[in-house]
Motif scaffolding. Structure first.
Motif, short mmCIF file in Angstrom:
data_model
loop_
_atom_site.label_atom_id
_atom_site.label_comp_id
_atom_site.label_asym_id
_atom_site.label_seq_id
_atom_site.Cartn_x
_atom_site.Cartn_y
_atom_site.Cartn_z
N GLN A 55 0.79 -1.23 0.00
CA GLN A 55 0.00 0.00 0.00
C GLN A 55 0.83 1.28 0.00
OE1 GLN A 55 -3.20 -0.28 -0.74
NE2 GLN A 55 -2.84 -2.48 -0.69
N ILE A 74 1.56 -3.35 -4.40
CA ILE A 74 0.52 -4.34 -4.11
C ILE A 74 1.02 -5.30 -3.03
CG2 ILE A 74 -0.94 -6.15 -5.07
CD1 ILE A 74 -1.55 -3.61 -6.46
N LYS A 89 0.94 -1.29 -8.95
CA LYS A 89 -0.20 -0.87 -9.76
C LYS A 89 -0.18 0.65 -9.86
CE LYS A 89 -5.16 -1.23 -10.22
NZ LYS A 89 -6.40 -1.79 -9.68
#
Length: 155
Positions: A55, A74, A89
């Motif tokens: 995160q 991720i 991502k």
């Protein structure tokens, strides 16, 4: 968390030189020149010397295109003695820093194969789905004539 459905895009094993800037798991700023292992429309898999946490956000600059994008880690997907491997991502789904055109997933239905083609003219790279006849031509000749989406040339 459970995953349902298909991927958002195809993945391609491709080593592209990149720079990654961010904070490591201890909160120390880092800059690393490394490379991708796998790329996709919305992110990729890369290797770093630093340990990161899921995160957290990093900035990735693709040295081949000069483009950059912010991304979210991720999670870790592996490690070696020298590197940690992470899935990332892009925060902006429209970011395309890799310089590779990705087809929409519905285009893959009925395809026999998938290849990464490069235009001999403009050097644009795109993931292309092939039917059985196109795949046979590619295997026989080592090349395939296709219309480039960027320069519209048949090369």
């Amino acid at each position: 968390m459970e995953t349902v459905g298909r991927r958002a895009s195809e993945r391609v094993e491709l080593e592209i030189p990149i720079e990654v800037i961010g904070l490591d798991y201890l909160g120390n700023q880092f800059f690393d020149r490394t490379h991708t292992l796998v790329i996709g429309r919305n992110g990729g898999k890369l290797c770093l010397k630093q340990k990161l946490v899921p995160q957290q956000e990093v900035t990735i600059r693709c040295l081949a295109t000069g483009l950059d994008a912010d991304a979210r880690v991720i999670g870790q997907v592996g490690k070696s003695e020298e590197f940690h491997y992470y899935g990332i991502k892009f925060l902006d789904e429209k970011a395309n820093i890799w310089g590779v055109e990705f087809p929409s997933l519905p285009d893959s239905e009925g395809a026999t194969g998938r290849v990464l083609l490069q235009c001999t003219g403009c050097k644009n790279r795109e993931v292309t789905y092939l039917d059985e006849f196109e795949l046979e031509v590619l295997e026989a000749n080592g090349s395939l004539s296709n219309f480039c989406k960027r320069c519209r040339d048949a090369s």
